[in-house]
Design an enzyme around this catalytic site. Sequence first.
Site, PDB file in Angstrom:
ATOM      1  CB  THR B  97    -105.294  50.588 -47.751  1.00 49.38           C
ATOM      2  OG1 THR B  97    -105.489  50.554 -46.332  1.00 49.38           O
ATOM      3  CG2 THR B  97    -103.956  49.959 -48.092  1.00 49.38           C
ATOM      4  CE  LYS B 173    -103.855  50.086 -43.908  1.00 46.61           C
ATOM      5  NZ  LYS B 173    -104.176  49.185 -42.804  1.00 46.61           N
ATOM      6  CE  LYS B 242    -106.207  47.008 -52.109  1.00 47.67           C
ATOM      7  NZ  LYS B 242    -107.157  47.996 -51.561  1.00 47.67           N
TER       8      LYS B 242
END
Lengths: 305, 305, 305, 305
Positions: B97, B173, B242
């Site tokens: 990611t 994503k 994050k």
Amino acid sequence: MNGEAGFIGLGSMGLPMASRLIVAGHPLRVWNRTPGKAASLVAQGATVVAKPADAAAPGGIVFSMLADDHAVEEVFAPGAGLLERLGKGGVHVSMSTISPAAARRMAEQHGRLGVAYLAAPVFGRPEAAQAGELWICLSGPDAAKERIKPMLAMMGQGWFDFGADPGAANIVKLCGNFMIAAATEALGEALALAEKNGLDRTGVFEMLTGTLFACAIYKGYGGKIATQNYQPVGFRLALGLKDITLALRTAAESQVPMPLASLLHDRALAAVAKGRGDQDWASLALEASEDAGLLAARTHQSHAR
Amino acid sequence: MNGEAGFIGLGSMGLPMASRLIVAGHPLRVWNRTPGKAASLVAQGATVVAKPADAAAPGGIVFSMLADDHAVEEVFAPGAGLLERLGKGGVHVSMSTISPAAARRMAEQHGRLGVAYLAAPVFGRPEAAQAGELWICLSGPDAAKERIKPMLAMMGQGWFDFGADPGAANIVKLCGNFMIAAATEALGEALALAEKNGLDRTGVFEMLTGTLFACAIYKGYGGKIATQNYQPVGFRLALGLKDITLALRTAAESQVPMPLASLLHDRALAAVAKGRGDQDWASLALEASEDAGLLAARTHQSHAR
Amino acid sequence: MNGEAGFIGLGSMGLPMASRLIVAGHPLRVWNRTPGKAASLVAQGATVVAKPADAAAPGGIVFSMLADDHAVEEVFAPGAGLLERLGKGGVHVSMSTISPAAARRMAEQHGRLGVAYLAAPVFGRPEAAQAGELWICLSGPDAAKERIKPMLAMMGQGWFDFGADPGAANIVKLCGNFMIAAATEALGEALALAEKNGLDRTGVFEMLTGTLFACAIYKGYGGKIATQNYQPVGFRLALGLKDITLALRTAAESQVPMPLASLLHDRALAAVAKGRGDQDWASLALEASEDAGLLAARTHQSHAR
Amino acid sequence: MNGEAGFIGLGSMGLPMASRLIVAGHPLRVWNRTPGKAASLVAQGATVVAKPADAAAPGGIVFSMLADDHAVEEVFAPGAGLLERLGKGGVHVSMSTISPAAARRMAEQHGRLGVAYLAAPVFGRPEAAQAGELWICLSGPDAAKERIKPMLAMMGQGWFDFGADPGAANIVKLCGNFMIAAATEALGEALALAEKNGLDRTGVFEMLTGTLFACAIYKGYGGKIATQNYQPVGFRLALGLKDITLALRTAAESQVPMPLASLLHDRALAAVAKGRGDQDWASLALEASEDAGLLAARTHQSHAR
């Protein structure tokens, strides 16, 4: 039980719900503020009555599906006749989306006249009402629940019992509506991000609702949001704003800060202020696109053609 | 194709993903910053290599599953050896990611050395990786996609192709992770409202996820949020922060205001500031309960016992 | 001290600041990326130098007033020549609005070469710089502060000492800029409410800034917001967004959720996305009016005339 | 005019306001729900009356300073006696912080009985009331304004006329209260950022309120926020929440989204839910510190001693 039930409120939800009951063998006495609405029900065997009280029989059952707190509290006010006629042993099945506070107030007033107040708000759009596929949230006295379950089975694909508190079922209804609006905003922001990065909105929507979010709300609302085709109007944005306002007021009364609900409120209010109050509720997602400069660009393109 | 693939990064996701490939007949060369992690894979037939470049064969395939932009860009930096060894005809399947910007940067650098950069971030927790049931988002050159599909089929239950832009799959994503966090916050606020009005959290959760929200994310995360049992920790809250930060930065770069993402960011940051960074991501929903005064009450009760 | 100072960066702030120093008897060596900017200073006695390092004298003082972290860190990078030439005993007075993190990084690098890094960001618009009426925030080594105070006295009407931490003064600068933006948004929302209720924006503004909010920021920005006349452009909205972004990043690094700063960020980002990035910073307040449907109405009116 | 005025509501604001009038030579008839409050006024020459209507003389003036919409509308309801006694030529000077909607409703009802309704909400804390230094917002019929100006001059340092709409002055009052709360939140977030970066809260506060924000609100509230000493309680947080709620409802009715007001509402609601409702309004700023993990740290330190 046949013959004894009344139905108050024949809007886009009430009409198909009443129809389901009649078809199942419950020849209702129906009332609506605007009488013309009942025509199709009469053809099915319903009796139109002149005033709400006439929809009730002593000890009988009356369903209501009205616009808001005010509408329900007016029709079922002590002294207005309906409650008095229902009287001891009567049951009011209150299916509108109203505040828990109003539900609790009415339950107390009903009780003084021997009428059981049963909260029974529903999830589902008009098509689901027509198909008898609503989801029903129940709260109130158990005996009344047992008595009406055969009739609920005609209207919904299932019900959920939230106990005795007359406000409980409405709390759940507000939670659900809030979560639907939250899903709308989330999709609106996500697809604005995707679109502005050159991705196809529908492709992203299909991936997400084919995997992680493969459920009714995301597929139904999401399809409209992905294609930005908000026709036909199922549920008006201005009514969605009303529901979010109801959730926020209930939250304030119970001292529960809901910043996401506040965000949804402000989004919906902006949509109404900019003239989108009569559009479909899912078009709330346009706000995210507009703030990203995407709608102006589109308008500009269409001008340029 | 057997024998030619490498796998970089054997964390809680990378390890089961690599294992799936080996079991399916792809004896990988694996590398991890902390070498001990590879023991179980060696037992399955993997070869542990001393440095990332050794995981690559000329014209071969290298998978990577690392922590963040920095980690991937360091290992795959031009001049660091790995890209040079992969060389013309090589493929880097980048499954971490990371930001779309990093993906685009790397795709360009890879291209100069003849290596195809394939973005292939995944949805799913470690258990899904173990079962080969991840969902995979793909973007990059078509030839590379075709070449690796048999291997992807070992790791995921399906993939979605978002075209040639190396940043596209990562955008999707980020959209998905943002929507998961949004669902968490919505459930957290809704259940705080329900609880403070005397309702049973689990009952409300079961109703909502049994009907309108009957999908993986709401059932999985929702169960933890309803019971407020956040053990064991699947995905750390600090990592979720994050991801939201990544989404917000990408949104800022593409001029897309995402007020719901901002709200989620501030919630997650508060959770971390208050010491919950190592708890499960779904515990983000505790913030809504805490603001409603529900956690203090609970602590107080447990003190009083 | 005369003759020894350099000044790097002659933008709309740097130019009048340098001019104040020259007029006060400090014949500067000046440098700007675009050399033409220095013409008026040359007429006052400044020397234009060809590269930043030439602005420095061993053990001397160099002021900088540049656009952002990157610009300052590039010119003052170890190895680029300027720091090496300043050397032991030299002082860099860094007056740009940059991140505390960049200030701390540079202070350490400067220190290794014997140069004192003094953070000295300022509050005030170009007219205040011209009049020597800036407010200056100071942090860094005390000896350097003492040495430059006579020169600061030429540029500002006062300074505030925030101790030794080189990042401290920049934190205060970010706090101030955030509070200015917050005041803008508050006025924007309040005056939208007033206007939509039939009140005269200017009357409300005059009441509030004549009593409770009788201070520079509210009077200055408020006047523009009340009249919605945002010409001329003093400080570009896109630069204001940069400052809010800086505040939010610093807040994230130190784990301080700032939901009001997030709101301001999203407002400014929407303004930029809709094409208002080159308008004055105070026009941020237009967002509140637009969401209330007031701008469309106005446009409509002007079309109707 | 002497002798003819009445004063309803002797709380922390009403008491000193009434006292100012008496001292200036207007021997009032006063009424308060809790009669004991009037003792000090009686010593000054006031007459305590048994019921609100007794405070009125035909064609006279009655001031009111009560808690909320409900309290004012109850006392001044048609049929309750007070309005009827005031009658033609009478003036009601309504100084409470109430909704514009209530003001408009009452103005209409008053008008039918020949009584002029004058909206005259005030800015200022009890000490300002005592010193006759309130700021007064006026709206309503001009003749009534002229008649009461000599008395307003005893209570305030100035007034601002917002025309004939009886709701207008209350709109301005809501704008002002909202802006005060916004300033509180901005300071709370800024000082949390400063503190967590090692800066002294008071130093930063003194810089900002000595320069850019050198005005009453920032100095007064800011001092409490900087030192985090919120004693004594001037204005209760729960009342501040009431005011923000009033602003938001008025904004919703006029379709003006106010996301900053929503944020303040949620902050205040969280403070109340966590048990801070009886603390001073400025302690709203504690929320930002708590979300940054600063309060827990402090508690921990004090435990450690």
